[in-house]
Design a protein around this motif. Structure first.
Motif, PDB file in Angstrom:
ATOM      1  N   GLY A   1      40.388  43.652  55.427  1.00 51.45           N
ATOM      2  CA  GLY A   1      39.051  43.857  54.840  1.00 51.45           C
ATOM      3  C   GLY A   1      39.393  45.139  53.815  1.00 51.45           C
ATOM      4  N   VAL A   2      40.091  46.382  54.497  1.00 52.67           N
ATOM      5  CA  VAL A   2      40.366  47.438  53.692  1.00 52.67           C
ATOM      6  C   VAL A   2      41.539  47.105  52.753  1.00 52.67           C
ATOM      7  N   LYS A   3      42.487  46.166  52.874  1.00 53.44           N
ATOM      8  CA  LYS A   3      43.337  45.810  51.908  1.00 53.44           C
ATOM      9  C   LYS A   3      42.815  45.058  50.844  1.00 53.44           C
ATOM     10  N   LYS A   4      41.893  44.292  50.965  1.00 48.29           N
ATOM     11  CA  LYS A   4      41.131  43.534  49.867  1.00 48.29           C
ATOM     12  C   LYS A   4      40.166  44.560  48.996  1.00 48.29           C
ATOM     13  N   ILE A   5      39.618  45.386  49.612  1.00 46.99           N
ATOM     14  CA  ILE A   5      38.945  46.552  48.967  1.00 46.99           C
ATOM     15  C   ILE A   5      39.766  47.569  48.067  1.00 46.99           C
ATOM     16  N   ALA A   6      40.722  47.744  48.632  1.00 46.82           N
ATOM     17  CA  ALA A   6      41.671  48.866  47.959  1.00 46.82           C
ATOM     18  C   ALA A   6      42.381  48.095  46.600  1.00 46.82           C
ATOM     19  N   ALA A   7      42.753  46.558  46.833  1.00 47.86           N
ATOM     20  CA  ALA A   7      43.275  45.882  45.880  1.00 47.86           C
ATOM     21  C   ALA A   7      42.336  45.779  44.799  1.00 47.86           C
ATOM     22  N   PHE A   8      40.797  45.562  45.192  1.00 48.67           N
ATOM     23  CA  PHE A   8      39.885  45.373  44.051  1.00 48.67           C
ATOM     24  C   PHE A   8      39.578  46.608  43.179  1.00 48.67           C
ATOM     25  N   PHE A   9      39.708  47.585  43.988  1.00 46.90           N
ATOM     26  CA  PHE A   9      39.625  49.052  43.206  1.00 46.90           C
ATOM     27  C   PHE A   9      40.818  49.573  42.779  1.00 46.90           C
ATOM     28  N   GLY A  10      41.973  48.962  42.850  1.00 46.45           N
ATOM     29  CA  GLY A  10      43.301  49.272  42.143  1.00 46.45           C
ATOM     30  C   GLY A  10      43.711  50.397  42.852  1.00 46.45           C
ATOM     31  N   ILE A  11      43.715  50.580  44.149  1.00 45.89           N
ATOM     32  CA  ILE A  11      44.096  51.789  45.072  1.00 45.89           C
ATOM     33  C   ILE A  11      45.258  51.265  45.864  1.00 45.89           C
ATOM     34  N   PRO A  12      46.502  51.490  45.471  1.00 39.68           N
ATOM     35  CA  PRO A  12      47.736  51.317  46.142  1.00 39.68           C
ATOM     36  C   PRO A  12      47.746  51.863  47.575  1.00 39.68           C
ATOM     37  N   LEU A  13      48.080  51.311  48.823  1.00 39.68           N
ATOM     38  CA  LEU A  13      47.927  52.076  49.876  1.00 39.68           C
ATOM     39  C   LEU A  13      49.348  51.606  50.884  1.00 39.68           C
ATOM     40  N   THR A  14      49.908  52.962  51.333  1.00 46.84           N
ATOM     41  CA  THR A  14      51.052  52.413  52.068  1.00 46.84           C
ATOM     42  C   THR A  14      50.489  52.059  53.385  1.00 46.84           C
TER      43      THR A  14
ATOM     44  N   LEU B   1      45.335  54.468  58.674  1.00 43.74           N
ATOM     45  CA  LEU B   1      44.382  55.739  58.475  1.00 43.74           C
ATOM     46  C   LEU B   1      42.938  55.400  58.251  1.00 43.74           C
ATOM     47  N   VAL B   2      42.841  54.723  57.084  1.00 39.30           N
ATOM     48  CA  VAL B   2      41.580  54.216  56.709  1.00 39.30           C
ATOM     49  C   VAL B   2      40.987  53.456  57.975  1.00 39.30           C
ATOM     50  N   VAL B   3      41.622  52.590  58.145  1.00 39.66           N
ATOM     51  CA  VAL B   3      41.036  51.537  59.397  1.00 39.66           C
ATOM     52  C   VAL B   3      40.619  52.204  60.409  1.00 39.66           C
ATOM     53  N   GLU B   4      41.460  53.165  60.874  1.00 42.80           N
ATOM     54  CA  GLU B   4      41.288  53.892  61.850  1.00 42.80           C
ATOM     55  C   GLU B   4      39.854  54.993  61.850  1.00 42.80           C
ATOM     56  N   ARG B   5      39.859  55.643  60.541  1.00 38.15           N
ATOM     57  CA  ARG B   5      38.891  56.363  60.328  1.00 38.15           C
ATOM     58  C   ARG B   5      37.438  55.956  59.867  1.00 38.15           C
ATOM     59  N   SER B   6      37.525  54.613  59.252  1.00 34.20           N
ATOM     60  CA  SER B   6      36.428  53.960  59.009  1.00 34.20           C
ATOM     61  C   SER B   6      35.648  52.977  60.132  1.00 34.20           C
ATOM     62  N   SER B   7      36.387  53.020  61.240  1.00 35.37           N
ATOM     63  CA  SER B   7      36.094  52.255  62.351  1.00 35.37           C
ATOM     64  C   SER B   7      34.525  52.604  62.815  1.00 35.37           C
ATOM     65  N   PHE B   8      33.770  51.854  63.355  1.00 39.13           N
ATOM     66  CA  PHE B   8      32.488  52.104  63.728  1.00 39.13           C
ATOM     67  C   PHE B   8      32.684  53.003  64.793  1.00 39.13           C
ATOM     68  N   GLN B   9      33.542  52.968  65.789  1.00 37.00           N
ATOM     69  CA  GLN B   9      33.692  53.897  66.940  1.00 37.00           C
ATOM     70  C   GLN B   9      33.736  55.387  66.401  1.00 37.00           C
TER      71      GLN B   9
END
Length: 169
Positions: free
Chosen positions: A79-92, A98-106
């Motif tokens: 999901g994060v990969k798709k969102i980043a690609a949609f907005f044109g944000i390259p992610l290592t 880090l995004v997955v961890e920090r955006s988790s519900f927990q």
């Protein structure tokens, strides 16, 4: 525009708890009272099915990406990969994790007091999928299925919601 959708039954369930936790919104003595108001389109922010129908008009536009809460719960990294690609944000790979961890519900629930103050406890309750099964009666389930079929089932957003997978008992 990122359009995040959630199955209507979990929207109702979540909004029931949210309404009862926030003094500025109408509260409900029972789930049955809330469900009646929800289905009668008497919610502070309107009818969720009308909301979906309105957004469906724009679902094919290239500047709109639609994703469901259930998709993000099922595979957060994808999901994060798709969102980043949609907005044109390259992610290592490290940034992605880090995004997955920090955006988790927990993680968001744990940090909610810092990010949202006392309001955090109201916003971050469970974060699960299919909690509606703990509240809906068989009759309520059938009523919402009927409204879904009438208003949104055959649309692009209706198909995106994977109603049969997440909303059927």
């Amino acid at each position: 525009i990122l359009l995040l959708l959630r199955n209507p039954k979990d929207v109702a369930t979540s909004f029931y708890h949210f309404s009862n936790g926030l003094a500025t919104l109408p509260s409900y003595d029972t789930w049955d009272d809330f469900f009646t108001a929800f289905m009668a389109k008497k919610m502070a922010w309107g009818c969720y099915f009308e909301y979906l129908s309105e957004w469906n008009k724009y679902a094919d536009e290239e500047n709109i990406m639609t994703i469901t809460y259930e998709e993000l719960k099922e595979n957060p990294a994808l999901g994060v990969k798709k969102i980043a690609a949609f907005f044109g944000i390259p992610l290592t790979e490290e940034e992605l994790q880090l995004v997955v961890e920090r955006s988790s519900f927990q993680s968001m629930k744990k940090n909610s007091e810092k990010t949202h103050g006392a309001f955090g406890d109201i916003l971050f309750r469970k974060g699960g999928v299919s909690d509606w099964k703990n509240l809906f009666t068989e009759d309520q389930n059938e009523k919402m299925d009927k409204v879904f079929e009438e208003h949104i089932a055959g649309t692009k957003l209706g198909k995106k919601l994977k109603y049969d997978l997440y909303c059927k008992a």
